[in-house]
Enzyme design. Sequence first.
Site, PDB file in Angstrom:
ATOM      1  NE  ARG A  31      -6.401   9.523   6.711  1.00 15.07           N
ATOM      2  CZ  ARG A  31      -6.583   8.905   5.548  1.00 15.07           C
ATOM      3  NH1 ARG A  31      -5.568   8.635   4.770  1.00 15.07           N
ATOM      4  NH2 ARG A  31      -7.791   8.574   5.155  1.00 15.07           N
TER       5      ARG A  31
ATOM      6  CD  GLU B 169       8.290   0.578   6.156  1.00 21.21           C
ATOM      7  OE1 GLU B 169       9.091  -0.374   6.061  1.00 21.21           O
ATOM      8  OE2 GLU B 169       7.257   0.644   5.471  1.00 21.21           O
TER       9      GLU B 169
ATOM     10  CG  HIS C 203      -3.682   4.651   8.423  1.00 16.19           C
ATOM     11  ND1 HIS C 203      -3.385   5.956   8.096  1.00 16.19           N
ATOM     12  CD2 HIS C 203      -4.414   4.157   7.395  1.00 16.19           C
ATOM     13  CE1 HIS C 203      -3.926   6.240   6.930  1.00 16.19           C
ATOM     14  NE2 HIS C 203      -4.558   5.182   6.479  1.00 16.19           N
TER      15      HIS C 203
ATOM     16  CG  ASP D 199      -5.901  -1.868   5.186  1.00 14.10           C
ATOM     17  OD1 ASP D 199      -6.564  -2.281   4.213  1.00 14.10           O
ATOM     18  OD2 ASP D 199      -5.164  -0.868   5.138  1.00 14.10           O
TER      19      ASP D 199
END
Lengths: 317, 281
Positions: free
Chosen positions: A13, A61, A112, A120
Site C-alpha cells: 500500500r 463508497e 487490505h 480484522d
Amino acid sequence: MKTYTNTGSKDTRSGFGDGLTELGKTNENVVALCADLIGSLKMDDFKANHPERFFQVGIAEANMIGLAAGMTIGGKIPFTGTFANFSTGRVYDQIRQSVAYSDKNVKICASHAGLTLGEDGATHQILEDIGLMKMLPGMTVINTCDYNQTKAATIAIAEHKGPVYLRFGRPKVANFTSVDQKFEIGKALHLVDGTDVTIVATGHLVWEALEAAKVLNEKGISAEVINIHTIKPLDDEAIIKSVSKTSCVVTAEEHNYLGGLGESVARVLATNKPTPQEFVATKDTFGESGTPEQLMEKYGLNSDAIVKAAEAVIKRK
Amino acid sequence: MPNTQQLKDLTTQVRRDILRMVHKVNSGHPGGSLGCAEFFVCLYQEIMDRNEGFDMNGIGEDLFFLSNGHISPVYYSVLARSGYFPVDELNSFRLINSRLQGHPTTHENLPGIRIASGSLGQGMSVALGAAQTKKLNKDSHLVYSLHGDGELQEGQNWEAIMYAAGNNVDNIISTIDLNGQQIDGATDDVLPMGSVKAKFEAFGWTVVEVNEGNNIEAILKGMADAKSKTGQGKPVCVLLKTVMGNGVDFMMHTHAWHGKAPNDEQLANGLAQNPETLGDY
C-alpha cells in the site's frame, strides 16, 4: 537458479501511496478520492500536496465510484482508494454500470486485500474481489507483489485508458523487484527458469513462490516461477510457453480458488494445452482473525503449501 | 423570450415519438417519459448552453445526466430532435444491433449520452463528479441531472446529496420528477418518503419548486430561478411536479403505464390526442 534479495520489507500500500505522490507531480489530470481511509491507503502526501485534486468522500463508497465516473467527463483520471472489500463487493453495481459499462477511465485502487489484512477478520478480508472484477467486460485487473511493483503499477495505470482494478495489501512483505522497473500491463514476468514445474503466482504469493522454488531446488526439483501481476488481460502466451516445457502448473494467489488467477490459468490451458494443475488458494471459505502469518499457514497460502502442491502436481504428469 | 408555441409543438411531436417507439417493440416506459416531455424539450431547447456536435468531455457547455434511465424514449426523442443523431434512428429503439438500447448507454457510442443509467440511484454521484471536474477545469458551465421520485429510495442518492452540500458543489441543478408513482403503485404506498423538500433542505440544498411541471412557461421560469441560485455555495434541487403519462388521457394519473406499451388501438387513441406537428420519424 536465479535468486532474489529482499531489499527491506515494505507494505504494498505504501507503493501505491508513493506512486500516487509521483503522479501528483507529473500528471495534473490525476485526481484522488478516498472513503475515510487516507492513512490506511497512504494517500496523505497526495492530499497534502494537491488539496484541490483530492476528494474526501466520507464513508460512502457507492457515491465515491459514481463521483469518479463523473470526474472522467472533462478529462480527469480519478484514483479511488479504500479497502478491497469496499472497493468491489460493496459497490459492484456502481462499478458495473457507471464505470465498466460506461467505459470510464477510473482506477479503483484497493488495499487490505485477502487474508493478510489479519486481525480484522472475514468482514474485511475479501477473497472474491479478483473474480468480481475480472468478470466485468473491459476491466483490467492487477494484483501486485511488492512495494516496488505496486509503485510502478500505480504510475503505469494512469497512462492506460480504461477502467483498472489495482489490488494490493496491508502488511510489510519482501521487496525484491527492481526499483526502476517499467511496468507493462498484461505482461508476465519470468522470475526463475525451471524445467519440472511451473509456478504461476500473483500478489503476496510471488515471494512465497520464490521461497518454494529454493526449497524445491534443494530437493532436486527445478521450478519455473512466473509472476502474473496482470490477471486480466492474462499473458496466455507466457503461461503456455512455460508449461510446454514443464508439463504441469501450480497457481498461487491470496484469493478463493473459485474465480481467481488459478481459474483463469485453467481456462487458458484447457483451451490450448490441457495440463495438470494444483491450486494454492483459499478453498471456497471465508477468512478469520489472526496474524497474517498464522492465516497464511492455516489456509495453505505459504511457501510450504506451494512446495506440497508442486510435488503433488509433478506426480500427476 | 422563447417561442413557447414552438416548444409546445415539439413536445407534442416528442409524445408521438414516445408512443410509437414503445408500441413498435411492445416494451419500454411511456408513463415517466410522457411526464417529462416538457422538461426535456425546455432543457435541450432553451435551458442548457450546448455546443454543436457531441464531445464526451463536454468542456465549455452545460451537461445533462439522466439517472432514471428507463425514461429513455423521451431522452432519445429529444436528443434526436435536438440534432445529436438522425431522427430516423428512433426506429431502432430496443432492437438488436441498435445504439438506442432499452436503457441509455455510452457503450454503443450514441451521441448525447455520457453515462449508462438504468440501475437506479447512481446518476447524482456521476453528475456531481462531472460538476467537480468543471470546477477543476475552471469551466463555469452547469451540470443538470434528472431523477425519479421513487428512485430516491436508493441510498446512494443520500450519500450524494450529503456530499454535494458538504463540498459546496453549487454548479449543479438536480431535478426530481415528482410524479408520485413507481412500478408497484403510488410512492406513498410503496415507501412513504415524507417531504422531499424538507429532506433536501435539511441536507443543505437550495430547493426550487415547480408545481406545474408539465407547463412550459412554469418550467422555464422555475429553471431560470434555479439557475440564478447556482454559484452561491449550495447545490440546487428542482422539485418538478409532473403527471405521469401526461398528454395521453388514459395513461395519466396512474402507475399502470410505467413500463407497458400501448396496443394498436391505444396507440391510435394516443396519437389522435397529439396530432403530428414537426413530422413523424
